[in-house]
Design a protein around this motif. Structure first.
Motif, mmCIF file in Angstrom:
data_model
loop_
_atom_site.group_PDB
_atom_site.id
_atom_site.type_symbol
_atom_site.label_atom_id
_atom_site.label_comp_id
_atom_site.label_asym_id
_atom_site.label_seq_id
_atom_site.Cartn_x
_atom_site.Cartn_y
_atom_site.Cartn_z
ATOM 1 N N VAL A 205 82.437 -48.374 96.620
ATOM 2 C CA VAL A 205 81.472 -47.280 96.817
ATOM 3 C C VAL A 205 80.112 -47.656 96.214
ATOM 4 O O VAL A 205 79.061 -47.376 96.801
ATOM 5 N N ILE A 206 80.137 -48.337 95.071
ATOM 6 C CA ILE A 206 78.873 -48.752 94.446
ATOM 7 C C ILE A 206 78.141 -49.746 95.358
ATOM 8 O O ILE A 206 76.928 -49.636 95.586
ATOM 9 N N GLY A 207 78.886 -50.685 95.941
ATOM 10 C CA GLY A 207 78.298 -51.648 96.870
ATOM 11 C C GLY A 207 77.745 -50.975 98.112
ATOM 12 O O GLY A 207 76.654 -51.294 98.588
ATOM 13 N N LEU A 208 78.496 -50.003 98.577
ATOM 14 C CA LEU A 208 78.105 -49.231 99.759
ATOM 15 C C LEU A 208 76.796 -48.492 99.494
ATOM 16 O O LEU A 208 75.877 -48.509 100.315
ATOM 17 N N ALA A 209 76.740 -47.835 98.343
ATOM 18 C CA ALA A 209 75.546 -47.075 97.984
ATOM 19 C C ALA A 209 74.335 -48.008 97.946
ATOM 20 O O ALA A 209 73.257 -47.657 98.438
ATOM 21 N N ARG A 210 74.544 -49.192 97.395
ATOM 22 C CA ARG A 210 73.427 -50.134 97.307
ATOM 23 C C ARG A 210 72.971 -50.533 98.713
ATOM 24 O O ARG A 210 71.783 -50.536 99.020
ATOM 25 N N ALA A 211 73.951 -50.844 99.581
ATOM 26 C CA ALA A 211 73.625 -51.266 100.945
ATOM 27 C C ALA A 211 72.902 -50.164 101.723
ATOM 28 O O ALA A 211 72.033 -50.433 102.541
ATOM 29 N N PHE A 212 73.280 -48.919 101.452
ATOM 30 C CA PHE A 212 72.665 -47.793 102.171
ATOM 31 C C PHE A 212 71.442 -47.263 101.431
ATOM 32 O O PHE A 212 70.850 -46.276 101.840
ATOM 33 N N ASP A 213 71.101 -47.890 100.328
ATOM 34 C CA ASP A 213 69.941 -47.484 99.540
ATOM 35 C C ASP A 213 70.081 -46.051 99.020
ATOM 36 O O ASP A 213 69.165 -45.240 99.110
ATOM 37 N N LEU A 214 71.263 -45.740 98.479
ATOM 38 C CA LEU A 214 71.542 -44.422 97.923
ATOM 39 C C LEU A 214 71.735 -44.530 96.423
ATOM 40 O O LEU A 214 72.130 -45.581 95.913
ATOM 41 N N ILE A 215 71.483 -43.433 95.738
ATOM 42 C CA ILE A 215 71.797 -43.356 94.317
ATOM 43 C C ILE A 215 73.298 -43.110 94.199
ATOM 44 O O ILE A 215 73.866 -42.387 95.020
ATOM 45 N N VAL A 216 73.937 -43.712 93.231
ATOM 46 C CA VAL A 216 75.369 -43.467 93.051
ATOM 47 C C VAL A 216 75.632 -42.986 91.620
ATOM 48 O O VAL A 216 75.124 -43.559 90.651
ATOM 49 N N ILE A 217 76.359 -41.897 91.502
ATOM 50 C CA ILE A 217 76.703 -41.323 90.195
ATOM 51 C C ILE A 217 78.215 -41.272 90.074
ATOM 52 O O ILE A 217 78.896 -40.889 91.028
ATOM 53 N N ALA A 218 78.729 -41.635 88.918
ATOM 54 C CA ALA A 218 80.158 -41.506 88.677
ATOM 55 C C ALA A 218 80.402 -40.199 87.949
ATOM 56 O O ALA A 218 79.740 -39.897 86.955
ATOM 57 N N GLU A 219 81.362 -39.402 88.438
ATOM 58 C CA GLU A 219 81.749 -38.193 87.684
ATOM 59 C C GLU A 219 83.046 -38.477 86.932
ATOM 60 O O GLU A 219 83.731 -39.454 87.219
ATOM 61 N N GLY A 220 83.347 -37.655 85.938
ATOM 62 C CA GLY A 220 84.581 -37.849 85.173
ATOM 63 C C GLY A 220 84.532 -39.043 84.230
ATOM 64 O O GLY A 220 85.555 -39.657 83.946
ATOM 65 N N VAL A 221 83.344 -39.371 83.728
ATOM 66 C CA VAL A 221 83.216 -40.452 82.750
ATOM 67 C C VAL A 221 83.614 -39.888 81.383
ATOM 68 O O VAL A 221 82.874 -39.128 80.776
ATOM 69 N N GLU A 222 84.808 -40.221 80.946
ATOM 70 C CA GLU A 222 85.369 -39.621 79.726
ATOM 71 C C GLU A 222 85.332 -40.551 78.529
ATOM 72 O O GLU A 222 85.384 -40.097 77.396
ATOM 73 N N THR A 223 85.321 -41.862 78.768
ATOM 74 C CA THR A 223 85.427 -42.808 77.652
ATOM 75 C C THR A 223 84.345 -43.883 77.714
ATOM 76 O O THR A 223 83.712 -44.084 78.755
ATOM 77 N N THR A 224 84.190 -44.584 76.591
ATOM 78 C CA THR A 224 83.254 -45.701 76.543
ATOM 79 C C THR A 224 83.676 -46.786 77.533
ATOM 80 O O THR A 224 82.841 -47.410 78.182
ATOM 81 N N ASP A 225 84.995 -46.984 77.664
ATOM 82 C CA ASP A 225 85.493 -47.966 78.629
ATOM 83 C C ASP A 225 85.041 -47.657 80.049
ATOM 84 O O ASP A 225 84.618 -48.557 80.784
ATOM 85 N N HIS A 226 85.147 -46.383 80.428
ATOM 86 C CA HIS A 226 84.674 -45.992 81.761
ATOM 87 C C HIS A 226 83.212 -46.399 81.923
ATOM 88 O O HIS A 226 82.832 -46.995 82.922
ATOM 89 N N GLY A 227 82.417 -46.065 80.919
ATOM 90 C CA GLY A 227 80.984 -46.354 80.979
ATOM 91 C C GLY A 227 80.719 -47.846 81.106
ATOM 92 O O GLY A 227 79.915 -48.270 81.938
ATOM 93 N N LEU A 228 81.429 -48.628 80.305
ATOM 94 C CA LEU A 228 81.205 -50.082 80.328
ATOM 95 C C LEU A 228 81.626 -50.693 81.665
ATOM 96 O O LEU A 228 80.935 -51.556 82.209
ATOM 97 N N LEU A 229 82.767 -50.238 82.180
ATOM 98 C CA LEU A 229 83.224 -50.739 83.481
ATOM 99 C C LEU A 229 82.200 -50.426 84.573
ATOM 100 O O LEU A 229 81.897 -51.267 85.421
ATOM 101 N N LEU A 230 81.682 -49.203 84.525
ATOM 102 C CA LEU A 230 80.717 -48.789 85.546
ATOM 103 C C LEU A 230 79.425 -49.606 85.445
ATOM 104 O O LEU A 230 78.891 -50.060 86.457
ATOM 105 N N LEU A 231 78.959 -49.810 84.221
ATOM 106 C CA LEU A 231 77.741 -50.607 84.046
ATOM 107 C C LEU A 231 77.956 -52.021 84.577
ATOM 108 O O LEU A 231 77.099 -52.585 85.253
ATOM 109 N N ALA A 232 79.151 -52.573 84.311
ATOM 110 C CA ALA A 232 79.456 -53.928 84.790
ATOM 111 C C ALA A 232 79.468 -53.978 86.323
ATOM 112 O O ALA A 232 79.130 -54.997 86.919
#
Ligand code: C2E
Ligand code: CA
Ligand code: CA
Ligand code: CA
Length: 278
Positions: A222-249
């Motif tokens: 979905v992140i790749g898709l958003a980039r290809a379509f030139d859309l902003i992508v937001i993750a919901e349900g970010v509960e932990t630091t791990d989630h945040g780090l994975l998403l940033l990566a």
């Protein structure tokens, strides 16, 4: 036997009636709640995890029920979302969100608010007209202070109508986000046709991403898709630091979730925003 079949048919029917009566009762009670001002919006921040910038706040309805306490939407939305009262609720939410934008601004906080619009309200022929009236009354036409969140399922249910509606909202300065993305059935073709500005990755994928390879792949896709379509992508349900780090990566900087902040009453949101450090 025939008898059993008949009984189970009637049992099913009675049950449907009971649900209908229950929903009817709730709709009636909810109309009162709107009139008696028992509803309140809580706000959950959306942040850029890299810069720490607060990019927005999602308005989430709560009901201060005099007997039952503070009710989350899951307690009453299912009973009312197919009734005309859902349009009155949506209308109130838009007006309230615009008042909140102004109140926060006077307190030194500039943050756009996103509101959830239910499928039935989107179908209403007067939706855009009412939205424009609200923006005009608030002196907020073309000011990028409001956003609408539409579920993927509602969007593809009536693609032509929703496409036009999204364009009309955008023309008023109100961009649209596709909510719960990944849980519906929209294909890439639909995504290409829908003029949305943002994709919100559903929290179910984020919550399982660390231990479920498939969910990780979906989030990454979905992140790749958003980039290809030139859309902003937001993750919901970010509960932990791990989630945040994975998403940033994976290249997703924008997040919303208990790990950043829960939905809060407006005053608490302001306090939170003043002290927030990423
Ligand atoms: P949604 O639009 O997907 O909103 C996100 C939901 O996830 C909210 O539940 C929020 O409190 C919750 N959430 C936020 N962060 C986390 C997290 O880190 N982990 C988990 N597990 N959950 C998180 P809430 O407030 O109970 O709202 C439920 C749904 O009710 C919303 O889902 C939305 O579809 C609907 N809703 C809420 N407010 C309104 C409204 O004003 N109008 C309409 N039509 N629907 C609304
Ligand atoms: Ca939402
Ligand atoms: Ca969602
Ligand atoms: Ca899974």
């Amino acid at each position: 036997s025939k008898q059993t079949g008949k009984n189970s048919y009637f049992f099913y029917d009675d049950n449907q009636d009971a649900v209908a009566i229950e929903h009817h009762r709730m709709v009636h009670r909810f109309r009162q709640a709107l009139a008696e001002r028992e509803l309140v919006l809580h706000y959950q921040p959306k942040v850029n995890m890299r810069s720490g910038r607060i990019m927005g706040a999602e308005a989430l309805i709560r009901w201060h029920h005099p007997e039952r306490g503070l009710l989350p939407p899951g307690e009453f939305l299912p009973a009312i979302e197919n009734d005309a009262v859902i349009e009155d609720l949506g209308d109130w939410v838009v007006g309230e969100a615009l008042r909140q934008v102004a109140t926060w601004e006077r307190a030194g906080l500039t943050v756009p608010i996103s509101v959830n619009i239910s499928p039935r309200h989107l179908q209403s022929p007067r939706f855009v007209e009412r939205l424009e009236r609200h923006l005009r009354d608030a002196g907020r036409l073309h000011q990028s202070c409001l956003e609408i969140e539409i579920t993927e399922t509602a969007a593809i249910h009536d693609l032509r109508h929703i496409t036009r509606l999204i364009e009309e909202c955008r023309a008023l300065g109100v961009p649209s986000a596709l909510d719960d993305f990944g849980t519906g059935y929209s294909s890439l073709t639909y995504l290409k046709l829908l003029p949305v500005h943002t994709l919100k990755i559903d929290k179910s994928f984020i919550l399982d991403m660390a231990r479920d390879a498939e969910d990780h792949a979906i989030v990454s896709g979905v992140i790749g898709l958003a980039r290809a379509f030139d859309l902003i992508v937001i993750a919901e349900g970010v509960e932990t630091t791990d989630h945040g780090l994975l998403l940033l990566a994976l290249g997703c900087d924008f997040a919303q979730g208990y790990g950043i902040a829960p939905p809060m009453a407006a005053d608490r949101f302001l306090e939170w925003a003043r002290h927030w450090r990423p």
